[in-house]
Design a protein around this motif. Structure first.
Motif, PDB file in Angstrom:
ATOM      1  N   SER A   1       0.828  -1.201   0.000  1.00  0.00           N
ATOM      2  CA  SER A   1       0.000   0.000   0.000  1.00  0.00           C
ATOM      3  C   SER A   1       0.865   1.254   0.000  1.00  0.00           C
ATOM      4  N   VAL A   2       0.226   2.348  -0.409  1.00  0.00           N
ATOM      5  CA  VAL A   2       0.875   3.657  -0.367  1.00  0.00           C
ATOM      6  C   VAL A   2       0.003   4.555   0.500  1.00  0.00           C
ATOM      7  N   ASP A   3       0.611   5.166   1.473  1.00  0.00           N
ATOM      8  CA  ASP A   3      -0.126   6.050   2.391  1.00  0.00           C
ATOM      9  C   ASP A   3      -1.409   5.383   2.900  1.00  0.00           C
ATOM     10  N   GLY A   4      -1.310   4.131   3.230  1.00  0.00           N
ATOM     11  CA  GLY A   4      -2.456   3.423   3.779  1.00  0.00           C
ATOM     12  C   GLY A   4      -3.458   2.933   2.738  1.00  0.00           C
ATOM     13  N   LYS A   5      -3.232   3.301   1.463  1.00  0.00           N
ATOM     14  CA  LYS A   5      -4.153   2.859   0.414  1.00  0.00           C
ATOM     15  C   LYS A   5      -3.632   1.548  -0.190  1.00  0.00           C
ATOM     16  N   LYS A   6      -4.511   0.518  -0.172  1.00  0.00           N
ATOM     17  CA  LYS A   6      -4.073  -0.775  -0.685  1.00  0.00           C
ATOM     18  C   LYS A   6      -3.983  -0.744  -2.206  1.00  0.00           C
ATOM     19  N   ILE A   7      -2.843  -1.119  -2.736  1.00  0.00           N
ATOM     20  CA  ILE A   7      -2.677  -1.095  -4.192  1.00  0.00           C
ATOM     21  C   ILE A   7      -2.460  -2.499  -4.750  1.00  0.00           C
ATOM     22  N   LEU A   8      -1.551  -3.236  -4.149  1.00  0.00           N
ATOM     23  CA  LEU A   8      -1.372  -4.633  -4.571  1.00  0.00           C
ATOM     24  C   LEU A   8      -2.057  -5.531  -3.545  1.00  0.00           C
TER      25      LEU A   8
ATOM     26  N   GLY B   1      -3.061  -4.546 -18.330  1.00  0.00           N
ATOM     27  CA  GLY B   1      -4.105  -4.242 -17.352  1.00  0.00           C
ATOM     28  C   GLY B   1      -4.495  -2.785 -17.403  1.00  0.00           C
ATOM     29  N   PRO B   2      -5.671  -2.488 -16.850  1.00  0.00           N
ATOM     30  CA  PRO B   2      -6.175  -1.112 -16.917  1.00  0.00           C
ATOM     31  C   PRO B   2      -5.256  -0.112 -16.203  1.00  0.00           C
ATOM     32  N   ASN B   3      -5.449   1.169 -16.510  1.00  0.00           N
ATOM     33  CA  ASN B   3      -4.710   2.235 -15.827  1.00  0.00           C
ATOM     34  C   ASN B   3      -4.963   2.155 -14.325  1.00  0.00           C
ATOM     35  N   GLY B   4      -3.924   2.352 -13.587  1.00  0.00           N
ATOM     36  CA  GLY B   4      -4.082   2.419 -12.132  1.00  0.00           C
ATOM     37  C   GLY B   4      -4.256   1.079 -11.460  1.00  0.00           C
ATOM     38  N   SER B   5      -4.001  -0.014 -12.186  1.00  0.00           N
ATOM     39  CA  SER B   5      -4.246  -1.324 -11.597  1.00  0.00           C
ATOM     40  C   SER B   5      -3.075  -1.798 -10.733  1.00  0.00           C
ATOM     41  N   GLY B   6      -1.927  -1.134 -10.841  1.00  0.00           N
ATOM     42  CA  GLY B   6      -0.798  -1.503  -9.980  1.00  0.00           C
ATOM     43  C   GLY B   6       0.410  -2.059 -10.717  1.00  0.00           C
ATOM     44  N   LYS B   7       0.446  -1.913 -12.028  1.00  0.00           N
ATOM     45  CA  LYS B   7       1.554  -2.481 -12.825  1.00  0.00           C
ATOM     46  C   LYS B   7       2.881  -1.798 -12.490  1.00  0.00           C
ATOM     47  N   SER B   8       2.858  -0.450 -12.476  1.00  0.00           N
ATOM     48  CA  SER B   8       4.099   0.261 -12.145  1.00  0.00           C
ATOM     49  C   SER B   8       4.478   0.055 -10.692  1.00  0.00           C
ATOM     50  N   THR B   9       3.476  -0.017  -9.845  1.00  0.00           N
ATOM     51  CA  THR B   9       3.752  -0.262  -8.426  1.00  0.00           C
ATOM     52  C   THR B   9       4.525  -1.564  -8.263  1.00  0.00           C
ATOM     53  N   LEU B  10       4.069  -2.606  -8.933  1.00  0.00           N
ATOM     54  CA  LEU B  10       4.763  -3.894  -8.859  1.00  0.00           C
ATOM     55  C   LEU B  10       6.201  -3.765  -9.369  1.00  0.00           C
TER      56      LEU B  10
ATOM     57  N   GLY C   1       8.717   4.281  -0.436  1.00  0.00           N
ATOM     58  CA  GLY C   1       7.406   4.921  -0.444  1.00  0.00           C
ATOM     59  C   GLY C   1       6.271   3.908  -0.487  1.00  0.00           C
ATOM     60  N   TYR C   2       6.615   2.641  -0.675  1.00  0.00           N
ATOM     61  CA  TYR C   2       5.587   1.596  -0.664  1.00  0.00           C
ATOM     62  C   TYR C   2       5.737   0.774   0.607  1.00  0.00           C
ATOM     63  N   GLU C   3       4.614   0.395   1.137  1.00  0.00           N
ATOM     64  CA  GLU C   3       4.674  -0.452   2.313  1.00  0.00           C
ATOM     65  C   GLU C   3       4.210  -1.844   1.924  1.00  0.00           C
TER      66      GLU C   3
ATOM     67  N   PHE D   1      12.142   2.759 -16.810  1.00  0.00           N
ATOM     68  CA  PHE D   1      11.078   3.547 -16.174  1.00  0.00           C
ATOM     69  C   PHE D   1       9.975   3.920 -17.151  1.00  0.00           C
ATOM     70  N   GLN D   2       8.742   3.926 -16.627  1.00  0.00           N
ATOM     71  CA  GLN D   2       7.630   4.434 -17.432  1.00  0.00           C
ATOM     72  C   GLN D   2       7.850   5.918 -17.720  1.00  0.00           C
ATOM     73  N   TYR D   3       8.315   6.627 -16.702  1.00  0.00           N
ATOM     74  CA  TYR D   3       8.621   8.054 -16.880  1.00  0.00           C
ATOM     75  C   TYR D   3      10.063   8.308 -16.454  1.00  0.00           C
TER      76      TYR D   3
ATOM     77  N   ASP E   1       8.742  -0.988 -18.180  1.00  0.00           N
ATOM     78  CA  ASP E   1       7.440  -0.422 -17.839  1.00  0.00           C
ATOM     79  C   ASP E   1       6.980   0.531 -18.940  1.00  0.00           C
ATOM     80  N   GLU E   2       6.097   0.047 -19.776  1.00  0.00           N
ATOM     81  CA  GLU E   2       5.542   0.829 -20.886  1.00  0.00           C
ATOM     82  C   GLU E   2       6.623   1.496 -21.731  1.00  0.00           C
ATOM     83  N   THR E   3       7.641   0.718 -22.030  1.00  0.00           N
ATOM     84  CA  THR E   3       8.715   1.255 -22.851  1.00  0.00           C
ATOM     85  C   THR E   3       8.210   1.567 -24.261  1.00  0.00           C
TER      86      THR E   3
ATOM     87  N   THR F   1       2.716  -3.413 -20.691  1.00  0.00           N
ATOM     88  CA  THR F   1       2.287  -2.682 -21.893  1.00  0.00           C
ATOM     89  C   THR F   1       0.768  -2.593 -21.986  1.00  0.00           C
ATOM     90  N   HIS F   2       0.314  -1.625 -22.716  1.00  0.00           N
ATOM     91  CA  HIS F   2      -1.114  -1.519 -23.017  1.00  0.00           C
ATOM     92  C   HIS F   2      -1.422  -1.999 -24.435  1.00  0.00           C
ATOM     93  N   TYR F   3      -0.377  -2.275 -25.209  1.00  0.00           N
ATOM     94  CA  TYR F   3      -0.598  -2.483 -26.643  1.00  0.00           C
ATOM     95  C   TYR F   3      -0.098  -3.827 -27.140  1.00  0.00           C
TER      96      TYR F   3
END
Ligand SMILES: Nc1ncnc2c1ncn2[C@@H]1O[C@H](COP(=O)(O)OP(=O)(O)OP(=O)(O)O)[C@@H](O)[C@H]1O
Ligand SMILES: [Mg+2]
Lengths: 255, 431
Positions: free
Chosen positions: A10-17, A34-43, A52-54, A84-86, A170-172, A202-204
């Motif tokens: 989780s990040v800041d108490g928010k469960k992500i994975l 997977g969809p945007n915000g699903s946790g791919k970059s987090t993983l 920054g991840y707990e 990196f994605q970014y 990550d989304e190279t 990837t998304h594509y």
């Protein structure tokens, strides 16, 4: 090579994975979609060691070692690489210098002799050619003023120089035009080895036409809902993600 | 506090008329005294450290000393006219005066009565920005300095490299005039040799640029550890003239500089670049003041500081745009990197704008190293310490890239980075 077991983060108490299980064998190529915000970059970030991840539950073992106990640089020395994605711009820090420092720190860690400036320059020029990166980028600041596509190409160039055993891309492919995509994908294919594993986020589907994966996974809402071979990517391309989520919902209901 | 007396100044160079000017300056000092905490411009800089360390001895220029310039850490591989001052006195034998320009040590000029031109340097204008008692003391007590006039159209082929060897109390007063279309580079390098000695360097430099003249000014403060340094640079710029300052603050225990730029005619422009690297208990303070007094003038200001230990830096950048100064183009940036939790910065941009037709941008940042950049480097295999060092150097170097003389830039990089935790070879590190 890599074993992710029941990973919760989780990040800041928010469960992500929410319980990721993933096994990657030596030399395998995996695609994670997977969809945007699903946790791919987090993983990917957790594997590479960004803080920054707990991690609230689960484990990651890499080459039999506890990956989560290692500093990011130790992971790099052991062969983990994240494209990196970014990619971050670091004004003033010479691109080649950074790589030389990275390569030599790794060599030192492995008990090998450090490369001198001349040998390193030769290595770097060879790799730049491989990903068709213009030599002028070598002496510029890290990603400083690079276009989106140039940054992605620089990531693959760095992968070529650092020769990882586990590369997380990550989304190279995002933000690349069709020519750049071909060049980057060819670069990655040239880097495929028996003992080198690659994870592509990837998304594509088009990326997978160039780099053929052994496995495709769907990551949604912090979990891997479905895994399959490359035909799964084609199915996702035509049907989207909803059916995967529905299947999961049905399964939970049945259980 | 007792007054500066004639005893202090009788032995100094200059004719009777100049002695009168000196006495007037001494009177001004007696009236104003040292700036105190009640003085807004000295709020963060406690100059009472001067009297605490030196008592009243700072009024007296130290005895002449002999120092071999070859024993001093001067800039290597610099092709320049070297002008050496030791304990505030010009050293003819160790210097190399360019031919074809009017350039004389102040003391020599004052001792030949014919040149009362230099007297104007001693006339004080108490209404000038950031005027203070130390400047009055400088006028009263100046022992020597550099007086140069680069005439119209002359492009000086090599920089003037003025080395002030410190560890002595010196009041140095210099004047530099560039005629129309003239071009020159002035490097002022303050360097100490004895890290246990505390004295005062009180340095005033006046610059006048005529139409379309161009001066690049390096002001490199690398005094030894205990030295106190106060400086004033006052620049008056005529039409289309250009002034570039590279101010570097590395040495001394307390260092204060007032940089005063008057863009007095249309088209004039100035670039002020500053780098502070502080460690230990160093105190560094720059007050800059740019007056846009005419239309179409341009000013750029870029100051950075890297502060370690318990060092304390002050940056005050005041920009005043006069009513008639339309089409003013001004930008100021001040970025500060705090490497230790005990390091401190007081930074304040001050804009006073008296017309609507101006472009003024300013920005201040205070912070630590960027976490994303740090992670990026570590993910490439750089150990934490090395990654931090690299980012710190790159941050500082950003203000040095504008230095056109490579030998100076390399010298400053070496000296600046040597003050910081230093792990690896610098070769090729930065772009
Ligand atoms: N540092 C952070 N602070 C707060 N929320 C975060 C942080 N990092 C990630 N998140 C949240 O975690 C979730 C997963 O983000 P992540 O970047 O892993 O998604 P993604 O699958 O890579 O998405 P995309 O396809 O858009 O790249 C998102 O809701 C995101 O907003
Ligand atoms: Mg992502």
């Amino acid at each position: 090579m890599l074993k992710v077991k029941n990973l919760h983060a989780s990040v800041d108490g928010k469960k992500i994975l929410k319980g990721i299980n993933l096994e990657i064998g030596a030399g395998e190529v995996h695609a994670i979609m997977g969809p945007n915000g699903s946790g791919k970059s987090t993983l990917s970030n957790i594997i590479a060691g960004r803080d920054g991840y707990e991690v609230t539950a689960g484990s990651i073992s890499y080459k039999g070692k506890d990956l989560l106990a290692m500093e990011p640089e130790e992971r790099a020395w052991e062969g983990v690489f994240l494209a990196f994605q970014y990619p971050v711009e670091i004004a003033g820090v010479n691109n080649t210098y950074m790589l030389k420092a990275g390569v030599n720190a790794k060599r030192k860690h492995q008990g090998e002799q450090e490369l001198d400036a001349i040998d390193f320059m030769q290595l770097v020029k060879e790799k730049a050619k491989m990903v068709e990166l213009d030599q002028s980028f070598l002496s510029r600041g890290v990603n400083e003023g690079f276009s989106g596509g140039e940054k992605k190409r620089n990531e693959i160039f760095q992968m070529a120089v650092l020769e990882p055993s586990l590369a997380l891309l990550d989304e190279t492919d995002s933000g690349l035009d069709i020519d750049a995509l071909r060049i980057v994908a060819n670069g990655v294919n040239k880097l495929r080895r028996e003992e080198r594993s690659i994870v592509m986020v990837t998304h594509y589907q088009r990326l997978l036409d160039y780099i053929e994966p052994d496995f495709v996974h769907v990551l949604a809402d912090g979990k891997i809902l479905k895994s399959g071979d490359k035909s799964l990517a084609l199915e996702l391309e035509s049907r989207g993600y909803d059916w995967v989520k529905e299947e999961e919902a049905d399964r939970i209901k049945a259980a | 506090m007792s007054a500066l007396t004639l005893d202090n100044i009788a032995a100094l160079p200059g004719n009777a008329a100049l002695q009168t000017l000196r006495q007037q300056a001494a009177d001004t000092y007696t009236r104003t005294g040292l700036p105190g905490k009640r003085d807004e411009d000295w709020k963060y800089t406690d100059i009472s450290r001067l009297t605490a360390a030196l008592g009243e001895s700072w009024w007296t220029t130290s005895e002449p000393q002999t120092v071999d310039i070859n024993d001093v850490a001067a800039i290597e591989d610099l092709d320049a006219y070297r002008l050496v001052f030791v304990a505030g006195r010009f050293q003819a034998k160790q210097s190399n005066i360019p031919a074809g320009v009017q350039l004389l040590p102040l003391a020599e000029l004052l001792n030949s009565d014919a040149h009362e031109d230099a007297h104007c340097l001693f006339k004080l204008d108490e209404s000038a920005p950031l005027f203070n008692g130390l400047l009055a003391a400088n006028s009263a007590l100046a022992s020597d300095g550099l007086c140069a006039c680069i005439r119209e159209g002359i492009k000086l082929d090599k920089p003037l490299y003025v080395v002030h060897v410190g560890n002595s109390t010196a009041h140095v007063l210099s004047g530099l005039m560039l005629g129309a279309n003239a071009e020159a580079t002035l490097i002022e390098h303050f360097v100490g040799t004895d890290s246990s000695a505390a004295s005062l360097s009180n340095i005033a430099t006046y610059v006048r640029l005529q139409d379309n003249a161009s001066l690049t000014h390096y002001r490199l403060q690398l005094e030894s550890d205990k030295q106190l340094h106060v400086g004033r640079v006052e620049v008056k710029q005529a039409r289309d003239s250009r002034y570039t300052l590279h101010a570097v603050e590395l040495g001394g225990s307390l260092s204060r500089a007032d940089i005063i730029i008057n863009l007095s005619e249309p088209g004039a422009s100035c670039d002020l670049n500053g780098l502070f690297v502080g460690s230990g208990r160093q105190h560094i303070d720059h007050h800059t003041r740019i007056d846009h007094n005419a239309p179409h003038c341009r000013s750029r200001e870029n100051y950075r500081s890297v502060l370690d230990g318990r060092s304390h830096a002050v940056f005050n950048g005041k920009i005043v745009v006069a009513e008639g100064a339309i089409k003013t183009d001004s930008a100021q940036s001040n970025a500060n990197l705090l490497l230790s939790k005990n390091a401190e910065i007081d930074t304040k941009p001050e804009l006073e704008i008296y017309n609507d037709d101006v472009k003024c941008a300013h920005g201040v940042t205070v912070g630590q190293l960027d976490k994303n950049q740090l992670f990026y480097l570590k993910s490439r295999g750089l150990p934490e310490d090395e990654a931090r060092q690299l980012l710190t150097f790159a941050f500082a170097d950003e203000v040095l890239v504008g230095m056109k003389i490579k030998a100076v830039r390399r010298f400053i990089e070496k000296e600046a980075f040597a003050k910081l935790p230093n792990l690896s070879d610098l070769e090729g590190m930065l772009t």
